[in-house]
Every structure is written in C-alpha cells, then in structure tokens.
Design a protein around this motif. Structure first.
Motif, PDB file in Angstrom:
ATOM      1  N   LEU A  89       0.840  -1.197   0.000  1.00 56.87           N
ATOM      2  CA  LEU A  89       0.000   0.000   0.000  1.00 56.87           C
ATOM      3  C   LEU A  89       0.875   1.247   0.000  1.00 56.87           C
ATOM      4  O   LEU A  89       0.624   2.198  -0.759  1.00 56.87           O
ATOM      5  N   ALA A  90       1.902   1.248   0.830  1.00 56.08           N
ATOM      6  CA  ALA A  90       2.806   2.393   0.874  1.00 56.08           C
ATOM      7  C   ALA A  90       3.514   2.567  -0.462  1.00 56.08           C
ATOM      8  O   ALA A  90       3.712   3.691  -0.941  1.00 56.08           O
ATOM      9  N   ARG A  91       3.876   1.447  -1.090  1.00 49.94           N
ATOM     10  CA  ARG A  91       4.555   1.533  -2.381  1.00 49.94           C
ATOM     11  C   ARG A  91       3.615   2.056  -3.456  1.00 49.94           C
ATOM     12  O   ARG A  91       4.033   2.815  -4.334  1.00 49.94           O
ATOM     13  N   ASP A  92       2.353   1.660  -3.396  1.00 47.06           N
ATOM     14  CA  ASP A  92       1.379   2.165  -4.369  1.00 47.06           C
ATOM     15  C   ASP A  92       1.205   3.683  -4.223  1.00 47.06           C
ATOM     16  O   ASP A  92       1.127   4.419  -5.216  1.00 47.06           O
ATOM     17  N   GLN A  93       1.148   4.134  -2.975  1.00 47.04           N
ATOM     18  CA  GLN A  93       1.018   5.572  -2.740  1.00 47.04           C
ATOM     19  C   GLN A  93       2.259   6.312  -3.220  1.00 47.04           C
ATOM     20  O   GLN A  93       2.160   7.388  -3.824  1.00 47.04           O
ATOM     21  N   LEU A  98       5.284   9.712  -7.170  1.00 44.85           N
ATOM     22  CA  LEU A  98       6.417   9.812  -8.084  1.00 44.85           C
ATOM     23  C   LEU A  98       5.953   9.957  -9.536  1.00 44.85           C
ATOM     24  O   LEU A  98       6.597  10.647 -10.328  1.00 44.85           O
ATOM     25  N   GLU A  99       4.850   9.303  -9.866  1.00 51.45           N
ATOM     26  CA  GLU A  99       4.347   9.397 -11.241  1.00 51.45           C
ATOM     27  C   GLU A  99       3.956  10.841 -11.573  1.00 51.45           C
ATOM     28  O   GLU A  99       4.296  11.361 -12.638  1.00 51.45           O
ATOM     29  N   ALA A 100       3.274  11.496 -10.621  1.00 47.79           N
ATOM     30  CA  ALA A 100       2.876  12.889 -10.840  1.00 47.79           C
ATOM     31  C   ALA A 100       4.102  13.788 -10.925  1.00 47.79           C
ATOM     32  O   ALA A 100       4.197  14.653 -11.819  1.00 47.79           O
ATOM     33  N   ALA A 101       5.056  13.583 -10.009  1.00 48.44           N
ATOM     34  CA  ALA A 101       6.257  14.409 -10.024  1.00 48.44           C
ATOM     35  C   ALA A 101       7.088  14.158 -11.280  1.00 48.44           C
ATOM     36  O   ALA A 101       7.671  15.091 -11.853  1.00 48.44           O
ATOM     37  N   THR A 102       7.133  12.909 -11.727  1.00 51.48           N
ATOM     38  CA  THR A 102       7.907  12.573 -12.927  1.00 51.48           C
ATOM     39  C   THR A 102       7.344  13.260 -14.157  1.00 51.48           C
ATOM     40  O   THR A 102       8.091  13.777 -15.006  1.00 51.48           O
ATOM     41  N   ARG A 103       6.027  13.279 -14.279  1.00 54.61           N
ATOM     42  CA  ARG A 103       5.399  13.943 -15.440  1.00 54.61           C
ATOM     43  C   ARG A 103       5.724  15.437 -15.456  1.00 54.61           C
ATOM     44  O   ARG A 103       5.980  16.025 -16.511  1.00 54.61           O
TER      45      ARG A 103
END
Length: 329
Positions: A89-93, A98-103
């Motif tokens: 769960l922590a990894r999913d969060q 990270l996905e948002a920051a990466t974009r």
C-alpha cells in the motif's frame, strides 16, 4: 540484463546498496520478471570483482523488501513486485506521488536518465537523514531476534548483522549495538569514527536458570562458548544467580565431558547440539534483553536523533551503573 550492473568503488554509496538500487530498478520496470533467476552471489561477485558477502548482503536486502526469494538449490528468484508484498500500500502511494512528479519533470524538459539520477540523489540524502541502527550477533537467529525486540521497543528500524557475513567498511550505521560477549570483536571491526558502539546486557530466561539450577544441585554443569571469555561470563552470571557446580569446558571431546551432567551452549548452534546429543544432556542458553538495556538504548537513540535534527542532546541523565549497558566510543 544482470550483466548491465556496474559498481563504483569510489562512490560514497556502499557497493551492496548500488547493487540493491540497480536490481530494484530492473525488477520494478519489468526488465527482470517474476520467476527469473539471479546469478549466484559468488558468480556476480566474481564478475564485479567484489566480495561475495557484499552480493549476499544485497540479495538479503532485496529479500527483506519482497523483491526476491532464496529457494535453496534453485538459487535466488525474482518474485516481485506484487500486491502481496508487505508494505505494498505504501509503495502504491509512493508510485502515485512519483508518477505525478515525474510527469512534471518531463514537462520541464528533463530526460528519464536525469530524473532517475535526481530521484536517486534525493532518496539517498533522505535515507542518510534517518538514524541507522544495527545489531551484531554471532548467528542469524539471535541477530534477527534481538534486532526485532529492540526495534519494537525503541521505535527505530534495527538491521540484524551476523559476524563474518558482512563487510564492516560498507556499514554506514550511526549506532551499532551488540552484546558484551562480542564487544571486543565488534569494536575491532567497526572503525568508522562517526559510528557509536553500544554494548547491551542480555539476561537468561528464568526457565533457563531453573533448569540449570536443578541439574547443578546434585550434578555438574559444563559451559561451552566460542571463546573462553564468553564462557567465563556465562559461568560468572550463573554463579551470581546462586548456581554452583559450574565449569568452563576446554572442548567437547569425551575426556572434556567426564563428570559433566549437562552442557550449556549458545542458542542457535544446531550442529554443535547434534555433536553432543547422545553423549551428554545439552541445553541452549536462552537470553532476553535486559530492561536497563532497552531504557539505555532508547536514551541513546533519542540523543542521536536530536543531533541529526540539529538539536542539543538531553542533559542531566544519570550515568549507568557498572552492571548496566555502557556506551563504547
């Protein structure tokens, strides 16, 4: 794919951590799929011209976070990532963040390689800000048991380390805990000036004392440990508890066992127990953490965390009595 792993002997990042980081990335991105076998620790170590224990340490850490699994003769197998992993769960969060920051970084014009390098740098810096605590023992079961007990009591992750299975120069622990049995050996290994070494007291289980006392009442108990110093310490602690007829054994040959009704050995030494069983009664010396040890380690951890945060350590704490654990510089 694994042949792409590279390590730098000149990096501030420990070599085992470099391996963990690269393999984690390969597993997370799917370059290493579940079911795929990793090269043996010896083979990868030979290819990278490093110590086999370093690779074994990396594989062990990957196992702890659920990315790989040791399967005996089959070797080390990739099993993650997967939803069944502890902490998923922590990894999913984290993945979402990270996905948002990466974009956003991509929109700013950074390349994937630049983003990866930046994230790694920031992650290592954040990791360095955490207090790193290790517990060193002579066998894996005791190391894991005491590390787990300490972790539950002091609220800080404690890494178990086994003597002879890790490279001391790669350990970047702020605080290293061990028992008085292994204090001299650990002090000789851990030479980083920034590492504080603390010796703690472990006390025998009450049940252990009762069983030893029942034999010693009418018979003789022999103590065998890895070193005479350890055996003498156990003998003296038993005598201080009022148990007499205790002897330190020079060995475990038949001549050494003459007149001995019970041999007390360290717990976790299955092979030694097998050698003795059938010849003499054997008992493993079970220990628990001393309450004063837990309080003292909690104080040390709090002081070191304050220093990490730039605050002054707490003052006015009473110095430990001679029988309590002691800090060793």
């Amino acid at each position: 794919m694994v042949d792409k792993i590279q390590v730098s002997l000149h990096s501030d990042v420990p070599i085992y951590r470099q391996i963990v980081t690269q393999l984690s990335f390969m597993i997370e991105t799917g370059d290493l799929a579940p079911g795929q076998a990793l090269p043996s620790a010896r083979l990868l170590a030979d290819n990278l011209h490093i110590n086999r224990n370093t690779v074994a340490r990396a594989y062990a850490e990957l196992g702890e976070i659920g990315l790989v699994e040791g399967r005996g003769r089959t070797g080390t197998i990739v099993v993650g990532p997967g939803p069944e992993r502890e902490g998923s769960l922590a990894r999913d969060q984290a993945r979402q963040l990270l996905e948002a920051a990466t974009r956003e970084c991509i929109e700013l014009g950074l390349s994937a390689a630049e983003i990866q390098s930046l994230v790694m740098s920031l992650a290592l810096r954040a990791e360095d800000d955490l207090l790193k605590v290790s517990f060193v023992e002579c066998n894996v079961d005791r190391a894991k048991y005491f590390a787990s007990e300490l972790e539950a009591n002091i609220g800080v992750k404690v890494r178990p380390l086994v003597l002879g299975t890790f490279e001391p120069e790669e350990e970047r622990a702020d605080l290293v805990l061990t028992t008085f049995f292994h204090l001299a050996e650990v002090r000789a290994l851990m030479r980083r000036p920034s590492t504080e070494i603390v010796a703690i007291v472990v006390a025998p289980h009450v049940q252990t004392l009762v069983q030893i006392a029942s034999v010693a009442k009418n018979g003789t108990v022999g103590i065998w440990y890895r070193t005479d110093e350890q055996a003498v310490t156990v003998r003296d602690s038993l005598r201080d508890s009022g148990i007499k007829n205790i002897e330190v054994l020079d060995g475990i040959e038949d001549k050494d066992l003459e007149g001995i009704d019970l041999v007390v050995i360290p717990d976790g030494l299955g092979e030694l127990r097998e050698q003795l069983e059938g010849r003499v009664k054997v008992m493993e010396f079970g220990n628990v953490l001393d309450a004063a040890s837990i309080r003292m380690v909690s104080d040390v951890v709090r002081d070191m965390q304050d220093l990490k945060r730039g605050a002054a350590p707490s003052l006015g704490q009473a110095a430990p009595a001679p029988a309590t654990p002691a800090r060793v510089g």
